[in-house]
Design an enzyme around this catalytic site. Structure first.
Site, short mmCIF file in Angstrom:
data_model
loop_
_atom_site.label_atom_id
_atom_site.label_comp_id
_atom_site.label_asym_id
_atom_site.label_seq_id
_atom_site.Cartn_x
_atom_site.Cartn_y
_atom_site.Cartn_z
N HIS A 156 -5.13 76.20 61.58
CA HIS A 156 -6.56 76.04 61.31
C HIS A 156 -6.82 74.83 60.43
CE1 HIS A 156 -10.67 77.06 60.76
NE2 HIS A 156 -10.56 77.58 59.55
N SER B 228 -14.05 74.43 58.28
CA SER B 228 -14.30 75.75 58.84
C SER B 228 -15.78 76.11 58.68
CB SER B 228 -13.36 76.74 58.14
OG SER B 228 -13.22 77.92 58.84
N ASP C 288 -6.21 75.55 67.26
CA ASP C 288 -6.79 76.15 66.05
C ASP C 288 -7.24 77.57 66.40
OD1 ASP C 288 -8.65 76.98 64.03
OD2 ASP C 288 -8.99 74.90 63.48
#
Length: 489
Positions: A458, A206, A430
């Site tokens: 995610h 991320s 995602d």
């Protein structure tokens, strides 16, 4: 609601004030002294902890320093040890120390040949943490209605953002200018040097992928392997990135609701359409928040809990329980999801995540429009993307317009050249880092390889055995998957 790029331990997640940071072109700083040997000490369950001193301001590296809290889990097969695998689990604002403790048991295969190393980034956890508001004040700030559909609500939200920024400046003013991600990338190189690795082996999730891109830009000759999972695209403007995330959350919500309608185990779908019930619930909480102990579950907190559970398909059963309970007047589970995402502790205090650390980095990395009219104009497109998440997120970037330190970056690709091939990993559904991000950055970084995971949620490493195996193979042996590889499990 708001969207960011952060991994939350309970659901491996991200959310609240959008996160795609921005490209950075920074001058070369003064030479930094080589860090001394780290002094590791046991901190329980086979983990070791240490503190690394780094410059606060890399343009004056011999002036003030700050301590970074580090943690490692030594390689379990010392005879075949390669070195250290440094991890960032997301943010900005997540504690890498806590996250490694939470996720290390799921990384036993890669832990055979690597010491697993993570850290609390500057301003986070035990690394000179940011704190702006008291617990009760933070409660109030995070509960404010994000749907600014009348002048009074809009003015109250604007004033709350201004007050939060002012409080952060008063409490942390001397460190705010140095919370940018290029400084964190330089911290990462100090960690590489401190663990005595000639080149960096790195796994970033991320927001951690944005750190990795900055590192590759600044230190291309120090890279051994970078696996970037759940990719942030620095070339997308702030409100456009927010819109893409809104669409992603709506798509994941649609998948949850479809599963709930079709599944005999989803209790929320047994009486009435779950989508219609959810809309009615949020409208009801807007006018009449629900008492949860001595607190109130507002629409904003309920939306935060909803979004948090959509980061990982494994959290759908918990979301089903939460929505079923709140329909019967019990908001404890949904409040728990919101509190876990927001970093609220059992004693009512907050971690540094949403008490200054996220904003301090995000607002430096990502320029936003300063005129509120620019946010007013987002209403139609955002509501079309998601009737629930769109209005809640419409003004989420406005807080950075009032931040006391102006952004140091611009929107655009981060130039990367001279590194070994970099592995990018993207999930097709995602919500926080949409798949198009991975495709875009794959074109931006010459020689990079994109691994695709088909599915919801995610990041991919912990969600897919195929993705984990491919990333481990690359990190262990520098063996890249073939271009076009798609993981379906």
């Amino acid at each position: 609601m708001a969207a960011l790029v952060v991994l939350v331990a309970i659901v491996m997640a991200a959310c609240s004030r959008n996160p795609a940071p921005v490209a950075q072109s920074t001058p070369s700083p003064s030479p930094v002294p080589t860090p001394g040997a780290l002094v590791w000490s046991s901190c329980g369950s086979n983990f070791q902890c240490a503190t690394l001193q780094v410059p606060l301001d890399y343009s004056h590296p011999t002036a003030r320093t700050i301590g970074l809290a580090l943690i490692r889990k030594p390689a379990s097969v010392t005879a075949s040890r390669i070195g250290s695998l440094v991890l960032n689990f997301g943010g900005p604002g997540e504690s890498g120390v806590s996250d490694l403790q939470a996720f290390a048991d799921s990384m036993t295969e890669i832990n055979k040949r690597f010491d697993l190393v993570s850290w609390d980034t500057r301003g986070v956890g035990a690394s000179s943490p940011m704190h702006c508001l008291s617990g009760p004040a933070e409660d109030s700030y995070l509960a404010i209605d994000g749907v600014l559909d009348d002048p009074q609500e809009k003015q109250a939200a604007i004033q709350a953002d201004r007050d939060f920024a002012s409080a952060c400046q008063q409490s942390n003013g001397d460190t705010l200018p140095f919370m940018d991600t290029p400084s964190t990338a330089r911290d990462l190189d100090m960690i590489r040097a401190a663990v005595r690795d000639d080149k960096l082996t790195y796994l970033g999730f991320s927001y951690g992928t944005y750190i990795g891109q900055n590192y590759a830009h600044l230190f291309p000759n120090h890279v051994r392997a970078l696996s970037l999972d759940g990719v942030v695209d620095p070339s997308v403007a702030a409100n456009d990135s927010n819109l893409a995330q809104i669409q992603g959350f709506q798509t994941n919500l649609d998948a949850f609701l479809a599963n709930c309608r079709a599944s005999t185990t989803c209790t929320y779908g047994r009486s009435g359409d779950p989508g219609a019930k959810l809309t009615a619930l949020m409208n009801r909480l807007d006018t009449t928040p629900m008492a949860v102990g001595n607190r109130q579950l507002t629409r904003t907190l309920a939306m935060t809990g909803l979004a948090a559970a959509l980061y990982d398909q494994g959290s759908w059963p918990l979301l089903d329980q939460a929505l079923t309970a709140v329909s019967s007047g019990d908001g404890r589970i949904l409040m728990y999801l919101a509190d876990s995402y927001n970093g609220r502790n059992a004693d009512g205090t907050y971690s540094s995540l949403f008490n200054g650390a996220f904003d301090s980095t995000y607002c430096l990395d990502w320029p936003v429009p300063l005129d509120i009219a620019a946010y007013d104009q987002l209403a139609q497109a955002y509501a079309k993307a998601s009737p629930l998440f769109g209005p809640e997120s419409q003004y989420s970037n406005l807080q950075c317009a009032y931040w006391p330190v102006k952004p140091t970056s611009h929107t655009g690709p981060i130039p990367v050249s001279g590194t070994p091939p970099i592995l990018l990993v993207g999930g097709t559904n995602d919500p926080a880092t949409p798949y198009v991000n991975s495709q875009s950055v794959n074109h931006q970084i010459d020689g990079s390889i994109l691994l695709t995971r088909k599915g919801n949620g995610h990041v991919s490493y912990f969600a897919s055995a195929c993705s984990m195996a491919a990333e481990n193979s690359y990190l262990n042996n520098l063996t890249l998957p073939a271009a076009g590889t798609v993981c379906t499990n």
